[in-house]
Enzyme design. Structure first.
Site, PDB file in Angstrom:
ATOM      1  N   ASN A  35       0.850  -1.195   0.000  1.00 28.66           N
ATOM      2  CA  ASN A  35       0.000   0.000   0.000  1.00 28.66           C
ATOM      3  C   ASN A  35       0.879   1.236   0.000  1.00 28.66           C
ATOM      4  O   ASN A  35       1.973   1.227   0.570  1.00 28.66           O
ATOM      5  CB  ASN A  35      -0.876  -0.012   1.260  1.00 28.66           C
ATOM      6  N   VAL A  77      -6.917   0.478  -6.124  1.00 32.40           N
ATOM      7  CA  VAL A  77      -6.713   1.839  -5.635  1.00 32.40           C
ATOM      8  C   VAL A  77      -7.711   2.765  -6.325  1.00 32.40           C
ATOM      9  O   VAL A  77      -8.412   2.357  -7.252  1.00 32.40           O
ATOM     10  CB  VAL A  77      -5.266   2.324  -5.889  1.00 32.40           C
ATOM     11  N   ALA A  79      -9.644   5.045  -8.639  1.00 27.14           N
ATOM     12  CA  ALA A  79      -9.585   5.139 -10.102  1.00 27.14           C
ATOM     13  C   ALA A  79      -8.965   6.475 -10.505  1.00 27.14           C
ATOM     14  O   ALA A  79      -9.108   7.464  -9.799  1.00 27.14           O
ATOM     15  CB  ALA A  79     -10.987   5.015 -10.680  1.00 27.14           C
ATOM     16  N   SER A 131     -17.665  -6.600  -8.617  1.00 28.67           N
ATOM     17  CA  SER A 131     -18.949  -6.141  -8.089  1.00 28.67           C
ATOM     18  C   SER A 131     -19.354  -6.945  -6.873  1.00 28.67           C
ATOM     19  O   SER A 131     -18.978  -8.103  -6.735  1.00 28.67           O
ATOM     20  CB  SER A 131     -20.023  -6.262  -9.173  1.00 28.67           C
ATOM     21  N   LYS A 185     -18.790  -3.967 -16.621  1.00 27.19           N
ATOM     22  CA  LYS A 185     -19.109  -3.548 -15.242  1.00 27.19           C
ATOM     23  C   LYS A 185     -19.945  -2.259 -15.259  1.00 27.19           C
ATOM     24  O   LYS A 185     -20.890  -2.100 -14.486  1.00 27.19           O
ATOM     25  CB  LYS A 185     -17.819  -3.342 -14.442  1.00 27.19           C
ATOM     26  N   HIS A 188     -23.399  -3.156 -16.234  1.00 23.63           N
ATOM     27  CA  HIS A 188     -23.998  -3.782 -15.043  1.00 23.63           C
ATOM     28  C   HIS A 188     -24.562  -2.704 -14.114  1.00 23.63           C
ATOM     29  O   HIS A 188     -25.690  -2.782 -13.644  1.00 23.63           O
ATOM     30  CB  HIS A 188     -22.941  -4.625 -14.319  1.00 23.63           C
ATOM     31  N   ASN A 189     -23.782  -1.685 -13.858  1.00 22.86           N
ATOM     32  CA  ASN A 189     -24.236  -0.625 -12.959  1.00 22.86           C
ATOM     33  C   ASN A 189     -25.425   0.134 -13.545  1.00 22.86           C
ATOM     34  O   ASN A 189     -26.341   0.511 -12.817  1.00 22.86           O
ATOM     35  CB  ASN A 189     -23.098   0.349 -12.656  1.00 22.86           C
ATOM     36  N   GLU A 192     -28.360  -1.902 -13.033  1.00 20.49           N
ATOM     37  CA  GLU A 192     -28.705  -1.813 -11.609  1.00 20.49           C
ATOM     38  C   GLU A 192     -29.579  -0.559 -11.361  1.00 20.49           C
ATOM     39  O   GLU A 192     -30.580  -0.629 -10.651  1.00 20.49           O
ATOM     40  CB  GLU A 192     -27.401  -1.762 -10.814  1.00 20.49           C
ATOM     41  N   LYS A 262     -23.238   8.123  -8.476  1.00 21.38           N
ATOM     42  CA  LYS A 262     -21.781   8.246  -8.600  1.00 21.38           C
ATOM     43  C   LYS A 262     -21.336   8.337 -10.053  1.00 21.38           C
ATOM     44  O   LYS A 262     -20.169   8.526 -10.328  1.00 21.38           O
ATOM     45  CB  LYS A 262     -21.101   7.060  -7.928  1.00 21.38           C
TER      46      LYS A 262
HETATM   47  P1  2AM Z   1      -3.470   5.085   0.907  1.00 23.84           P
HETATM   48  O1  2AM Z   1      -3.865   4.082   1.947  1.00 23.84           O
HETATM   49  O2  2AM Z   1      -2.017   5.334   0.900  1.00 23.84           O
HETATM   50  O3  2AM Z   1      -4.304   6.347   0.993  1.00 23.84           O
HETATM   51  C1  2AM Z   1      -8.231   3.569  -1.629  1.00 23.84           C
HETATM   52  O4  2AM Z   1      -8.226   4.934  -1.387  1.00 23.84           O
HETATM   53  C2  2AM Z   1      -6.818   3.054  -1.888  1.00 23.84           C
HETATM   54  O5  2AM Z   1      -6.255   3.802  -2.954  1.00 23.84           O
HETATM   55  C3  2AM Z   1      -5.885   3.177  -0.708  1.00 23.84           C
HETATM   56  O6  2AM Z   1      -5.099   2.022  -0.689  1.00 23.84           O
HETATM   57  C4  2AM Z   1      -5.080   4.406  -1.043  1.00 23.84           C
HETATM   58  O7  2AM Z   1      -3.782   4.424  -0.497  1.00 23.84           O
HETATM   59  C5  2AM Z   1      -4.985   4.305  -2.536  1.00 23.84           C
HETATM   60  N1  2AM Z   1      -4.746   5.586  -3.184  1.00 23.84           N
HETATM   61  C6  2AM Z   1      -5.601   6.614  -3.331  1.00 23.84           C
HETATM   62  N2  2AM Z   1      -5.040   7.619  -4.033  1.00 23.84           N
HETATM   63  C7  2AM Z   1      -3.788   7.221  -4.328  1.00 23.84           C
HETATM   64  C8  2AM Z   1      -2.704   7.808  -5.058  1.00 23.84           C
HETATM   65  N3  2AM Z   1      -2.829   9.012  -5.627  1.00 23.84           N
HETATM   66  N4  2AM Z   1      -1.565   7.094  -5.173  1.00 23.84           N
HETATM   67  C9  2AM Z   1      -1.472   5.877  -4.617  1.00 23.84           C
HETATM   68  N5  2AM Z   1      -2.447   5.266  -3.930  1.00 23.84           N
HETATM   69  C10 2AM Z   1      -3.587   5.928  -3.793  1.00 23.84           C
END
Ligand code: 2AM
Length: 491
Positions: A35, A77, A79, A131, A185, A188-189, A192, A262
């Site tokens: 992470n 992580v 999007a 999903s 996906k 699918h949404n 939904e 969303k």
């Molecule tokens: P983090 O724990 O370091 O915040 C959901 O938010 C996941 O996406 C988390 O694991 C988060 O990491 C990661 N995440 C969100 N934005 C990110 C970024 N710009 N770069 C890397 N990881 C990111």
């Protein structure tokens, strides 16, 4: 150095990521996790992952070094830029044939781009719809992988074991090329959104039309859940309706009637417009949420715009409720018909070979729209993989014929009551348009030619000297003005 033990790597230790790791671990795979905020790795290992085979990594390099080849790394992580950032951090450490999998909520054009970029560097990319929310990730989601076809044999076992199972079959199969997984996906949404709107309209009719209490409506939904409408959303709705606040009132009646969104429903509707496909039910479902959001304005309108006089229902209530079940069922058939039409068209536009029976099978379990109905769609596409429309399948053709009288009665009654049924009504309008050999587009063409010399073609069988088959014809409707239109045959 010891040989690597990891079957798969996963980056992103938010709830979805953690649950998917625990799920894959339960299925016997060794997962290595990482992470951005590295402290979360140790935290996870010391708590949720304690006593499991799950391994941690404190750098991208360490993560990659712990994985068996070809390396498979899932990104869960946020999007957008986070996905691209991790892809570029991973790239220098990977070798030909290694696979990067994006399991986040990416928009499919990004997945198309990433597949092309990684394939040009000898790497493989998979964009997978996931999903079922946190619960699905932990105990069996619907997984919709698409991207580099060469990646599928390498990830198939892990993906199919991790996915939800229905009658011994996994809710996961290869969807198609490049962005197909995230695309499916998205659809699918959208579907939904449609299913939810149909249920909301049925609730409105039962509550404001028949005047039933939430407990009575819950009982009806529970009965429906044993028939053709058997699905997670119907079951969930019955539970919601029964749920009481501390004062004994159904909690749902205290929830502000402004729906959030969303964006995936909107994306599906935009895609439908771009593809030129009449996916009207999802469109109406999105617009119904937009209308709901105008709460203040609706309150003002309700004070100055009157509807029809409210009349008590004098018909056969039992028949009416059975009609409503059929109206919901028929509308749902139309919605899925439209959804599959959209996927077919996009597949054609983008050169994808979509696996339609597989898509229906993936949606049968693990996800929000899971239902018995999707088993019937699976059967239809298994029987006829190139099925043009669900309405041409015997099972659905019979079902929609059977539902038709009740479906019409419900909409007619709702119109008389002044209760809006955008999704039910648009489904029926589509149905009547789709089954019409002739629609009034002849008049549209005449209008277009009249005001803009846009030309028209002659109806087969109506040809004559000036109405020549296969020609773009312009008529001087008024006897004034020019006869000129671009690249036109002037009659
Ligand atoms: P983090 O724990 O370091 O915040 C959901 O938010 C996941 O996406 C988390 O694991 C988060 O990491 C990661 N995440 C969100 N934005 C990110 C970024 N710009 N770069 C890397 N990881 C990111």
């Amino acid at each position: 150095m010891a040989s690597p033990v990891g079957d798969i790597g996963l980056i992103g230790l938010a709830v979805m990521g953690q649950n998917l790791i625990l799920n894959m671990n339960d299925k016997g795979f060794t997962v290595v996790c990482y992470n951005r905020t590295v402290a979360k790795v140790d935290n996870f290992l010391a708590n949720e992952a304690k006593g499991t085979k799950i391994q941690g990594a404190h750098s991208i390099e360490e993560l990659v070094s712990k994985l068996k080849r070809p390396r498979k790394i899932i990104l869960l992580v946020q999007a957008g830029p986070a996905v691209d950032s991790f892809i570029s951090q991973l790239e220098p450490h990977l070798e030909k044939g290694d696979i990067i999998i994006d399991g986040g909520n990416s928009h499919y054009p990004d997945s198309i781009r990433r597949t092309k970029e990684l394939e040009s560097k000898g790497l493989l990319f998979v964009g997978s719809g996931v999903s079922g929310g946190e619960e699905g990730a932990r105990h069996g989601p619907s997984l919709m992988p698409g991207g580099s076809p060469a990646a599928w044999p390498a990830i198939k076992e892990i993906f199919q074991a991790t996915a939800a199972q229905v009658n011994g079959e996994p809710c996961c199969d290869w969807v198609g090329e490049t962005g197909a997984g995230h695309y499916v996906k998205m659809v699918h949404n959208g579907i939904e959104y449609g299913d939810m709107q149909l249920i909301a309209e049925a609730y409105d009719i039962l509550k404001r039309g028949l005047g039933l209490h939430e407990d009575e409506i819950a009982t009806i939904f529970e009965r429906w859940n044993k028939g053709v409408l058997d699905s997670f959303l119907i079951e969930l709705t019955a539970n919601v309706l029964k749920f009481k606040d501390d004062d004994g009132e159904p909690l749902v009646t205290k929830i502000l009637d402004q729906a959030g969104q969303k964006g995936t429903g909107k994306w599906t509707a935009i895609n439908a417009l771009d593809a030129g496909m009449p996916v009207t039910l999802i469109g109406e479902a999105v617009f119904a949420r937009c209308l709901s959001a105008l709460k203040e304005e609706r309150i003002r309108a309700s004070k100055v715009i009157a509807g029809p006089q409210k009349e008590a229902f004098r018909g056969d209530k039992k028949q009416f409720i059975d009609d409503l079940e059929q109206a919901l069922y028929a509308s749902k058939i139309i919605s899925y018909t439209q959804g599959f039409m959209l996927m077919r068209q996009t597949a054609k536009d983008l050169g994808w070979n979509l696996n339609y029976a597989g898509i229906a099978r993936m949606w049968r379990g693990g996800c929000i729209i899971k239902s018995v109905f999707l088993g019937d769609i699976t059967a239809a596409y298994t029987k006829t993989p190139a099925l043009e429309s669900l309405l041409f399948d015997d099972f659905f053709n019979k079902a929609v014929h059977k539902a038709q009288p009740g479906w019409r009665r419900i909409i007619a009654q709702a119109v008389l009551w002044g209760i809006p049924t955008p999704a039910f009504s648009t489904a029926l309008a589509f149905f009547d348009g789709y089954r019409a050999e002739v629609v009034p587009a002849n008049l549209l063409q005449a209008q277009r030619d009249y005001f803009g010399a846009h030309t028209f073609r002659v109806m087969p069988g109506k040809e004559n000297e000036r109405l020549v088959a296969g020609k773009d014809i312009h008529i001087n409707w008024t006897g004034r003005g020019g006869n000129v239109s671009a690249s036109t045959y002037v009659a």
